[in-house]
Design a protein around this motif. Structure first.
Motif, PDB file in Angstrom:
ATOM      1  N   TYR A   3       0.851  -1.194   0.000  1.00 12.88           N
ATOM      2  CA  TYR A   3       0.000   0.000   0.000  1.00 12.88           C
ATOM      3  C   TYR A   3       0.886   1.243   0.000  1.00 12.88           C
ATOM      4  O   TYR A   3       2.076   1.163   0.284  1.00 12.88           O
ATOM      5  N   ARG A  24       1.446  -4.454   3.762  1.00 15.71           N
ATOM      6  CA  ARG A  24       0.275  -4.401   4.642  1.00 15.71           C
ATOM      7  C   ARG A  24       0.400  -5.414   5.773  1.00 15.71           C
ATOM      8  O   ARG A  24       0.851  -6.537   5.551  1.00 15.71           O
ATOM      9  N   ARG A  35      -9.099   0.569   6.177  1.00 17.22           N
ATOM     10  CA  ARG A  35      -8.905   1.136   4.832  1.00 17.22           C
ATOM     11  C   ARG A  35      -9.217   2.617   4.986  1.00 17.22           C
ATOM     12  O   ARG A  35     -10.361   2.994   5.276  1.00 17.22           O
ATOM     13  N   GLN A  36      -8.189   3.445   4.850  1.00 21.49           N
ATOM     14  CA  GLN A  36      -8.351   4.850   5.212  1.00 21.49           C
ATOM     15  C   GLN A  36      -9.057   5.636   4.097  1.00 21.49           C
ATOM     16  O   GLN A  36      -8.739   5.494   2.921  1.00 21.49           O
ATOM     17  N   GLY A  68     -11.678   5.970   8.601  1.00 20.71           N
ATOM     18  CA  GLY A  68     -11.451   4.789   7.777  1.00 20.71           C
ATOM     19  C   GLY A  68     -12.533   3.737   7.979  1.00 20.71           C
ATOM     20  O   GLY A  68     -13.377   3.849   8.880  1.00 20.71           O
ATOM     21  N   GLU A  71     -11.746  -3.105   8.065  1.00 20.08           N
ATOM     22  CA  GLU A  71     -11.713  -4.230   7.116  1.00 20.08           C
ATOM     23  C   GLU A  71     -11.561  -5.569   7.830  1.00 20.08           C
ATOM     24  O   GLU A  71     -12.069  -6.579   7.384  1.00 20.08           O
ATOM     25  N   ARG A  85     -17.511   2.499  10.052  1.00 19.13           N
ATOM     26  CA  ARG A  85     -16.687   3.661   9.700  1.00 19.13           C
ATOM     27  C   ARG A  85     -16.283   4.342  11.011  1.00 19.13           C
ATOM     28  O   ARG A  85     -17.137   4.685  11.834  1.00 19.13           O
ATOM     29  N   GLU A  98      -2.722   4.680   2.929  1.00 23.87           N
ATOM     30  CA  GLU A  98      -3.958   4.076   2.416  1.00 23.87           C
ATOM     31  C   GLU A  98      -4.543   3.069   3.399  1.00 23.87           C
ATOM     32  O   GLU A  98      -5.755   2.913   3.494  1.00 23.87           O
ATOM     33  N   TRP A  99      -3.668   2.345   4.077  1.00 24.86           N
ATOM     34  CA  TRP A  99      -4.111   1.335   5.050  1.00 24.86           C
ATOM     35  C   TRP A  99      -3.398   1.570   6.358  1.00 24.86           C
ATOM     36  O   TRP A  99      -2.291   2.107   6.378  1.00 24.86           O
ATOM     37  N   ARG A 100      -4.015   1.113   7.448  1.00 28.09           N
ATOM     38  CA  ARG A 100      -3.346   1.307   8.723  1.00 28.09           C
ATOM     39  C   ARG A 100      -3.895   0.324   9.756  1.00 28.09           C
ATOM     40  O   ARG A 100      -5.100   0.075   9.807  1.00 28.09           O
TER      41      ARG A 100
END
Ligand SMILES: NC(=O)c1ccc[n+]([C@@H]2O[C@H](COP(=O)([O-])OP(=O)(O)OC[C@H]3O[C@@H](n4cnc5c(N)ncnc54)[C@H](OP(=O)(O)O)[C@@H]3O)[C@@H](O)[C@H]2O)c1
Length: 326
Positions: A3, A24, A35-36, A68, A71, A85, A98-100
């Protein structure tokens, strides 16, 4: 799976912010994979980037807030589930991505009525204004308050909320162009730093008494004027240092200037406990829903444009939230 994130190899100017690809991670126990959708750019990120607030290890991904979509959750997570969310505004830094993976107890559910940019770009500033007007100094009818950087991100929310709570709000801004916006945010009087004699004008507006509280996020450039604007036993809340590090303070001066109080306040000390975090978040979201504070997101950038976003914020050319859309 890879990502994209914005990382820096060393402290420096906006140019040190560059896109990188990272691997990731899966969420461990008590963690959540996000998923931000939108990440906020705040002044604290500038302080991290320049190294004024030190970073332990490089390369480093900065950014303290985002919204975000959940997921995947690790074992033992009870605060949220896939498809929720959520927003966060907390260390450790790493939101420009993008991801965290985040600890679940720092996540807050976001009302459906708030869009991604508003939630992701104003949560940290909204929580800050919330604790400043409700807890550091509970603002009420009859108070006279001074808010520096009144047209800025935190300043706009702070002024609107304090006005709603019944205070006389005196805002300061750095240039003429920002006066109208500060007025729209509820300021009864707007002063321009560098042009106006702030303490004299504050005394004039308060029948000679001075302000009950001054909220100062600018630092050395306004510090003396802030102290001199207070009434006897008034409170200076310093909560930011946009103009540089604060000078040392001889405590006896507070006695000589009218038994003044000073505090240096930080959001993360006011949201450490989950219960307190949820209460402050809910109060901010409620203030948005009821129109007590109105927040417009005027500054949107792609993740790869983080350097530009920083240059605008540091150059005092932004008013209100700034978001990176991954
Ligand atoms: N302690 C906490 O809990 C906490 C939490 C969030 C934010 N903060 C602090 O609150 C402040 C506001 O944050 P924000 O993200 O919403 O930023 P912002 O207010 O939108 O931007 C900073 C503003 O500070 C003013 N400023 C004055 N001197 C400056 C200088 N030398 N360089 C740059 N700006 C200068 C500018 O407004 P004018 O042009 O009108 O002067 C500028 O627009 C920051 O200092 C931040 O670190 C503290």
């Amino acid at each position: 799976m890879k990502y994209r994130a914005v990382a820096m190899q060393r402290p420096g100017g906006p140019e040190v912010l560059a896109l990188v690809e990272l691997e990731r991670q899966r969420p461990a126990a008590g963690q959540v994979l996000l998923r931000q959708l939108a990440a906020g750019v705040n002044y604290i990120d500038v302080q991290h980037r320049t190294g004024r607030y030190p970073i332990a290890r490089y390369p480093a991904v900065i950014g303290m807030e985002a919204v975000g979509m959940v997921e995947e959750v690790g074992t033992g997570v009870t605060e949220c589930k896939p498809g929720d969310r959520v927003a966060y505004s907390t260390p450790p830094a790493g939101a420009y991505a993008e991801w965290r993976v985040m600890p679940s107890h720092r996540l807050v559910p976001v009302p459906a009525s708030l869009d991604d940019a508003l939630a992701g770009g104003s949560f940290l500033r909204g929580l800050t204004a919330q604790y400043l007007v409700k807890r550091t100094f509970p603002v009420a009818s009859g108070h006279a308050i001074v808010v520096h950087a009144a047209a800025g991100g935190v300043g706009q929310i702070l002024c609107q909320w304090a006005k709603y709570l019944g205070a006389t709000v005196i805002g300061t801004v750095g240039s003429e162009q920002k006066v109208a916006l500060a007025r729209e945010c509820g300021c009864d009087l707007v002063l321009v730093n560098g042009r106006d004699d702030v303490p004299a004008r504050v005394r004039e507006a308060t029948a000679g008494a001075g302000a009950d509280v001054v909220y100062d996020s600018i630092g050395p450039a306004t510090f003396e004027a802030s102290l001199a604007s207070l009434k006897s036993r008034g409170l200076l809340v310093t909560f930011g240092t946009a103009s540089g590090p604060l000078p040392p303070l001889d405590l006896f001066r507070l006695n000589q200037m009218g038994s003044l109080f000073v505090t240096s306040a930080g959001l993360f000390d006011y949201t450490k406990e989950r219960k307190e975090l949820l209460e402050r978040a809910s109060d901010y979201f409620d203030a948005l829903a009821r129109g007590i504070v109105r927040v417009a997101v005027q500054h949107r950038y792609r993740l790869g444009e983080a350097a530009q976003a920083h240059a605008e914020l540091q150059g005092r050319r932004t008013t209100g939230p700034i978001v990176l859309i991954p």
